[in-house]
Scaffold this motif. Structure first.
Motif, PDB file in Angstrom:
ATOM      1  N   GLY A  32     -50.208  61.142  -7.938  1.00 17.90           N
ATOM      2  CA  GLY A  32     -50.080  60.561  -6.532  1.00 17.90           C
ATOM      3  C   GLY A  32     -49.873  59.076  -6.429  1.00 17.90           C
ATOM      4  N   THR A  33     -49.712  58.475  -7.717  1.00 21.28           N
ATOM      5  CA  THR A  33     -49.503  56.992  -7.621  1.00 21.28           C
ATOM      6  C   THR A  33     -47.881  56.832  -7.524  1.00 21.28           C
ATOM      7  N   SER A  34     -47.504  55.728  -6.698  1.00 25.94           N
ATOM      8  CA  SER A  34     -46.118  55.413  -6.462  1.00 25.94           C
ATOM      9  C   SER A  34     -45.572  55.049  -7.795  1.00 25.94           C
ATOM     10  N   LEU A  35     -44.277  55.592  -7.821  1.00 24.39           N
ATOM     11  CA  LEU A  35     -43.672  55.395  -9.220  1.00 24.39           C
ATOM     12  C   LEU A  35     -43.344  53.840  -9.341  1.00 24.39           C
ATOM     13  N   ILE A  36     -43.085  53.037  -8.220  1.00 23.09           N
ATOM     14  CA  ILE A  36     -42.798  51.741  -8.286  1.00 23.09           C
ATOM     15  C   ILE A  36     -43.908  51.105  -8.920  1.00 23.09           C
ATOM     16  N   GLU A  37     -45.328  51.394  -8.267  1.00 24.45           N
ATOM     17  CA  GLU A  37     -46.265  50.732  -8.929  1.00 24.45           C
ATOM     18  C   GLU A  37     -46.462  51.229 -10.398  1.00 24.45           C
ATOM     19  N   LEU A  38     -46.094  51.905 -10.798  1.00 25.44           N
ATOM     20  CA  LEU A  38     -46.186  52.264 -12.186  1.00 25.44           C
ATOM     21  C   LEU A  38     -44.989  51.968 -13.341  1.00 25.44           C
ATOM     22  N   GLY A  39     -44.319  51.099 -12.607  1.00 25.14           N
ATOM     23  CA  GLY A  39     -43.208  50.274 -13.285  1.00 25.14           C
ATOM     24  C   GLY A  39     -41.705  50.712 -13.152  1.00 25.14           C
ATOM     25  N   LEU A  40     -41.581  51.598 -12.117  1.00 24.76           N
ATOM     26  CA  LEU A  40     -40.188  51.964 -11.949  1.00 24.76           C
ATOM     27  C   LEU A  40     -39.176  50.942 -11.241  1.00 24.76           C
ATOM     28  N   ASP A  41     -38.214  50.621 -11.878  1.00 25.30           N
ATOM     29  CA  ASP A  41     -37.548  49.442 -11.208  1.00 25.30           C
ATOM     30  C   ASP A  41     -35.915  50.071 -10.761  1.00 25.30           C
ATOM     31  N   SER A  42     -35.102  49.237 -10.125  1.00 24.16           N
ATOM     32  CA  SER A  42     -34.105  49.970  -9.653  1.00 24.16           C
ATOM     33  C   SER A  42     -33.131  50.575 -10.511  1.00 24.16           C
ATOM     34  N   LEU A  43     -32.906  49.844 -11.678  1.00 22.50           N
ATOM     35  CA  LEU A  43     -32.166  50.560 -12.740  1.00 22.50           C
ATOM     36  C   LEU A  43     -32.730  51.685 -13.245  1.00 22.50           C
ATOM     37  N   GLY A  44     -34.201  51.716 -13.337  1.00 25.69           N
ATOM     38  CA  GLY A  44     -34.793  53.057 -13.687  1.00 25.69           C
ATOM     39  C   GLY A  44     -34.803  54.138 -12.983  1.00 25.69           C
ATOM     40  N   ALA A  45     -34.849  53.776 -11.545  1.00 23.61           N
ATOM     41  CA  ALA A  45     -34.555  54.736 -10.534  1.00 23.61           C
ATOM     42  C   ALA A  45     -33.060  55.316 -10.717  1.00 23.61           C
ATOM     43  N   VAL A  46     -32.164  54.641 -10.682  1.00 25.78           N
ATOM     44  CA  VAL A  46     -30.762  55.090 -10.907  1.00 25.78           C
ATOM     45  C   VAL A  46     -30.789  56.088 -12.156  1.00 25.78           C
ATOM     46  N   SER A  47     -31.349  55.734 -13.298  1.00 31.24           N
ATOM     47  CA  SER A  47     -31.374  56.690 -14.587  1.00 31.24           C
ATOM     48  C   SER A  47     -32.013  57.923 -14.360  1.00 31.24           C
ATOM     49  N   GLY A  61     -28.380  64.482  -2.979  1.00 33.36           N
ATOM     50  CA  GLY A  61     -27.634  64.084  -2.286  1.00 33.36           C
ATOM     51  C   GLY A  61     -28.468  63.283  -1.134  1.00 33.36           C
ATOM     52  N   GLU A  62     -28.742  63.743   0.116  1.00 35.46           N
ATOM     53  CA  GLU A  62     -29.599  63.143   1.242  1.00 35.46           C
ATOM     54  C   GLU A  62     -30.916  62.865   0.741  1.00 35.46           C
ATOM     55  N   GLU A  63     -31.395  63.477  -0.192  1.00 34.19           N
ATOM     56  CA  GLU A  63     -32.707  63.343  -0.517  1.00 34.19           C
ATOM     57  C   GLU A  63     -33.066  61.824  -0.742  1.00 34.19           C
ATOM     58  N   LEU A  64     -32.244  61.389  -1.259  1.00 36.15           N
ATOM     59  CA  LEU A  64     -32.201  59.936  -1.791  1.00 36.15           C
ATOM     60  C   LEU A  64     -32.514  58.849  -0.605  1.00 36.15           C
ATOM     61  N   LEU A  65     -32.168  59.439   0.500  1.00 33.70           N
ATOM     62  CA  LEU A  65     -32.412  58.736   1.845  1.00 33.70           C
ATOM     63  C   LEU A  65     -33.968  58.763   2.151  1.00 33.70           C
ATOM     64  N   ASP A  66     -34.688  59.704   1.653  1.00 38.24           N
ATOM     65  CA  ASP A  66     -36.126  59.808   2.210  1.00 38.24           C
ATOM     66  C   ASP A  66     -36.802  58.697   1.482  1.00 38.24           C
ATOM     67  N   PRO A  67     -37.454  57.747   2.395  1.00 40.04           N
ATOM     68  CA  PRO A  67     -38.295  56.663   1.619  1.00 40.04           C
ATOM     69  C   PRO A  67     -39.461  57.223   0.653  1.00 40.04           C
ATOM     70  N   ARG A  68     -39.877  58.305   0.813  1.00 39.53           N
ATOM     71  CA  ARG A  68     -40.880  59.082   0.108  1.00 39.53           C
ATOM     72  C   ARG A  68     -40.251  59.412  -1.439  1.00 39.53           C
ATOM     73  N   PHE A  69     -39.152  59.095  -1.359  1.00 34.64           N
ATOM     74  CA  PHE A  69     -38.373  59.950  -2.632  1.00 34.64           C
ATOM     75  C   PHE A  69     -39.428  59.568  -4.118  1.00 34.64           C
ATOM     76  N   ALA A  73     -44.864  60.664  -8.501  1.00 37.27           N
ATOM     77  CA  ALA A  73     -44.335  61.854  -9.431  1.00 37.27           C
ATOM     78  C   ALA A  73     -44.545  63.391  -8.728  1.00 37.27           C
ATOM     79  N   ALA A  74     -45.497  63.455  -8.424  1.00 37.88           N
ATOM     80  CA  ALA A  74     -45.878  65.040  -7.716  1.00 37.88           C
ATOM     81  C   ALA A  74     -44.664  65.099  -6.698  1.00 37.88           C
ATOM     82  N   HIS A  75     -44.461  64.023  -5.745  1.00 37.51           N
ATOM     83  CA  HIS A  75     -43.534  64.372  -4.695  1.00 37.51           C
ATOM     84  C   HIS A  75     -42.127  64.209  -5.299  1.00 37.51           C
ATOM     85  N   LEU A  76     -41.904  63.613  -6.189  1.00 37.30           N
ATOM     86  CA  LEU A  76     -40.498  63.853  -6.769  1.00 37.30           C
ATOM     87  C   LEU A  76     -40.256  65.310  -7.541  1.00 37.30           C
ATOM     88  N   TRP A  77     -41.386  65.625  -8.106  1.00 33.79           N
ATOM     89  CA  TRP A  77     -41.288  67.022  -8.724  1.00 33.79           C
ATOM     90  C   TRP A  77     -41.343  68.047  -7.691  1.00 33.79           C
TER      91      TRP A  77
END
Length: 91
Positions: A32-47, A61-69, A73-77
Motif C-alpha cells: 500500500g505504499t506509494s511507489l514514488i515514496e519507495l523511490g520510483l522516479d519519472s524515468l523509472g515510471a516510464v521503464s 492507454g488512458e489508465e496512465l491518466l489516473d493519478p492513482r496509477f 504496488a497493489a493498485h498497479l498490480w
C-alpha cells in the motif's frame, strides 16, 4: 494496508524492484505504499510501464491518466490484472 504484502507474480516483483531505488533489496515491497515514496522516479515510471506492458501483454492507454496509477504496488498490480481480463490476455 502499507504492511500488507500482496500476492503478485515474481515477474511483477522483479519489475518493481528494478525501479524502487529507495527500497532495501531484501525488504518486502509494501503493497500500500506509494511507489514514488519507495523511490520510483519519472524515468523509472516510464521503464516500469513499458516493461509491464511487454511482460503482461497489456496496453495501459488512458489508465496512465489516473493519478492513482502509481499510488501503490497493489493498485498497479490490480490495474494489470483488470487490463489482462479486459484485453483477453490469458498467458
Amino acid at each position: 494496508m502499507d504492511d500488507v504484502i500482496a500476492a503478485w507474480p515474481a515477474e511483477f516483483e522483479a519489475l518493481l524492484r528494478e525501479q524502487l531505488h529507495d527500497l532495501p533489496r531484501h525488504d518486502p515491497i509494501p503493497a500500500g505504499t506509494s511507489l514514488i515514496e519507495l523511490g520510483l522516479d519519472s524515468l523509472g515510471a516510464v521503464s516500469l510501464i513499458t516493461e509491464a506492458e511487454e511482460a503482461f501483454g497489456v496496453s495501459f492507454g488512458e489508465e496512465l491518466l489516473d493519478p492513482r496509477f502509481f499510488s501503490s504496488a497493489a493498485h498497479l498490480w490490480s490495474v494489470v490484472e483488470r487490463l489482462r481480463a479486459e484485453q483477453g490476455v490469458t498467458a
